[in-house]
Structure formats: structure tokens, C-alpha cells
Design an enzyme around this catalytic site. Structure first.
Site, short mmCIF file in Angstrom:
data_model
loop_
_atom_site.label_atom_id
_atom_site.label_comp_id
_atom_site.label_asym_id
_atom_site.label_seq_id
_atom_site.Cartn_x
_atom_site.Cartn_y
_atom_site.Cartn_z
CE LYS A 1 14.51 -58.29 -3.22
NZ LYS A 1 14.33 -58.56 -4.70
CB SER B 1 13.46 -59.59 1.19
OG SER B 1 13.25 -59.80 -0.18
CG HIS C 1 15.97 -49.09 -5.42
ND1 HIS C 1 14.67 -49.27 -5.03
CD2 HIS C 1 16.34 -50.24 -6.06
CE1 HIS C 1 14.25 -50.47 -5.43
NE2 HIS C 1 15.25 -51.06 -6.05
#
Length: 266
Positions: free
Chosen positions: A42, A119, A92
Site C-alpha cells: 500500500k 490504507s 514486497h
């Protein structure tokens, strides 16, 4: 109830992560010229992917976000990619678990931790297997790094330090893309060895900036969600965009102070 996660090589990853895919992603053999796009969840990865797709395609817009996703696979989540030379690879994982090669290039985007927290909260609470009772509960876990992908500030700091030492690592922020998109795109283009010109496929750079704005990507993505913020208020929320921490999240000043102090101490 704690936010669920599992451990991969001592690092917190999503509870549903496929360990074989994680192993393959972390041990992937990069080739000279490969491009890795990375961030904490995010933090603007999809936005950055869209920008890179347009830059490498000299301004040619994708048919839809699926074309971008297929061109830039996410092996730690979706398994080994079929294309041996994709346009880029998405990660990630933290810097220490990301495969490295001096002849490869790495683009990393970071985001304000307060907006990241909001988020990420809205993203995770919709997923199966995550039973998050309240934002305060999630905030406590986020503050201590007891969430999938661990401590946000540590993740950012690892990549920031790598960028300071390695010329093949480019670090930028979500806020750069929001506030000064044209300059950010020019800097990304230079890093990718793309001539910093004013036109791409006959399109002025300012038009490219418009198509790579959040709203331009939203049109391509065609994803709009209506998220229930509390029992009386609903706000429009898009997966690619964050919500202002203090505006949309019911939380106490003491929690905001805790995160602010942590930011300062980092």
C-alpha cells in the site's frame, strides 16, 4: 485478536503466503538489465508499475491493468512467472530478502507511515483470514511491526540505506509522485536510461503525467470500492490511494503521538 501472519526466514509475511513461491522469489536469479519494483504494501507499487509501463512503452497506454500486471509479475504472491524476461518484477520483501545483482536495477517507493497504516488497514480487513476488530487494534500491531511484511519504517529504512550506497537502487516517495509528478517521472526516466524528453509516442510529458496521476490510473484500473469507515459514515476509497490518517480513521491523539514519536526516533 492479533493480526495474523506467518514467518518466512524469520520475517513476517501474509498468513496465506505459499512458502515455495516465497522461496523461489527470494532466490530468483536476476539477469543483467532486470528491473525490480519494490515497496511495502500500500505504498504505491501499482502506481509506479503503471508509470514504468508507460515510460518503457514510450507513452503507449496499456489496454488495462491486467496487461501491466502480466508484464510485471509478482512472484512472491503469484508464483514463478512464465516469462523469463518480464518488463519488471514486483516485490514486497525487504531489501535483505530481495535477490540482488549489480547489473540489475531496483525502483523503490515509500509512503508516509500514517497513510500507509490507514490504507493497509482497509486493505487487510477485507481479505479472508483477517479478522480485525477495530482500527486501534490494527494500529497497535502496525506500530510494533506485528503485521504481514513487518515494520513499515524498518522496511523503508533498509531500502533507503541501500539506495544511498548502491547506484542501481532508486528511492522515491509516494508524496513525490503526488506533489511533483513531472519531476519524479523525469528522474525515473533518467534512472531507466530513457532520454528525458518532452514527448513520448507524440504525447507531451504533461499528458503522460496526467495519465499517470491517481485518477488516470483509476480509469485504467476500473476499481472503485465503497468502504464503511464507521457505523454512520462512508467514504469513497480506491485501492491505489490512501486516506488521510486523521480525517478518515477514528483514533485517539495518543495513538497518533505514538507513531509520530516512532518516526522521529527512526
Amino acid at each position: 485478536m492479533p493480526v495474523p501472519f506467518k514467518l518466512f526466514r524469520g520475517y513476517r509475511v501474509p498468513v496465506g503466503a505459499n512458502e515455495h513461491w516465497m522461496e523461489a522469489a527470494a532466490d530468483r536469479s536476476l539477469q543483467p538489465g532486470d528491473l525490480v519494483i519494490s515497496s511495502y504494501p500500500k505504498n504505491g507499487t501499482t502506481w509506479l508499475q503503471h508509470i514504468v509501463f508507460l515510460l518503457l512503452g514510450r507513452g503507449r497506454a496499456p489496454r488495462g491493468m491486467m496487461q501491466v500486471i502480466e508484464a510485471m509479475p509478482f512472484p512472491e504472491q503469484d508464483g514463478p512467472c512464465q516469462n523469463s524476461r518480464p518488463l519488471a518484477v514486483k516485490y514486497h520483501l525487504p531489501f535483505r530478502l530481495t535477490p540482488l545483482l549489480e547489473e540489475a536495477r531496483f525502483l523503490y517507493v515509500a509512503r508516509n507511515p500514517k497513510d500507509t497504516c490507514v490504507s493497509y488497514y482497509h486493505f487487510l480487513k477485507k481479505l479472508p483470514g483477517y479478522h480485525i476488530d477495530s482500527f486501534d487494534e490494527f494500529f497497535d500491531a502496525f506500530l510494533t511491526g506485528e503485521v504481514p511484511y513487518g515494520d513499515h519504517l524498518e522496511h523503508v529504512l533498509e531500502w533507503s540505506e541501500a539506495a544511498a550506497l548502491r547506484p542501481n537502487v532508486f528511492f522515491l516517495t509516494y508524496e513525490d509522485l503526488s506533489k511533483n509528478r513531472e519531476d519524479a517521472i523525469r528522474r525515473i526516466a533518467r534512472f531507466l536510461n530513457i532520454e528525458a524528453q518532452d514527448t513520448f509516442s507524440g504525447k507531451p510529458l504533461n499528458l503522460l503525467c496526467t495519465s499517470t496521476s491517481f485518477w488516470g490510473i483509476k480509469i485504467v484500473h476500473e476499481t472503485e470500492l465503497l468502504v464503511q469507515i464507521d457505523s454512520s459514515t462512508t467514504e469513497r476509497f480506491f485501492n491505489l490511494d490512501g486516506l488521510l490518517f486523521t480525517k478518515t480513521t477514528p483514533t485517539s491523539p495518543s495513538l497518533i503521538k505514538e507513531l509520530t514519536i516512532k518516526i522521529i526516533l527512526m
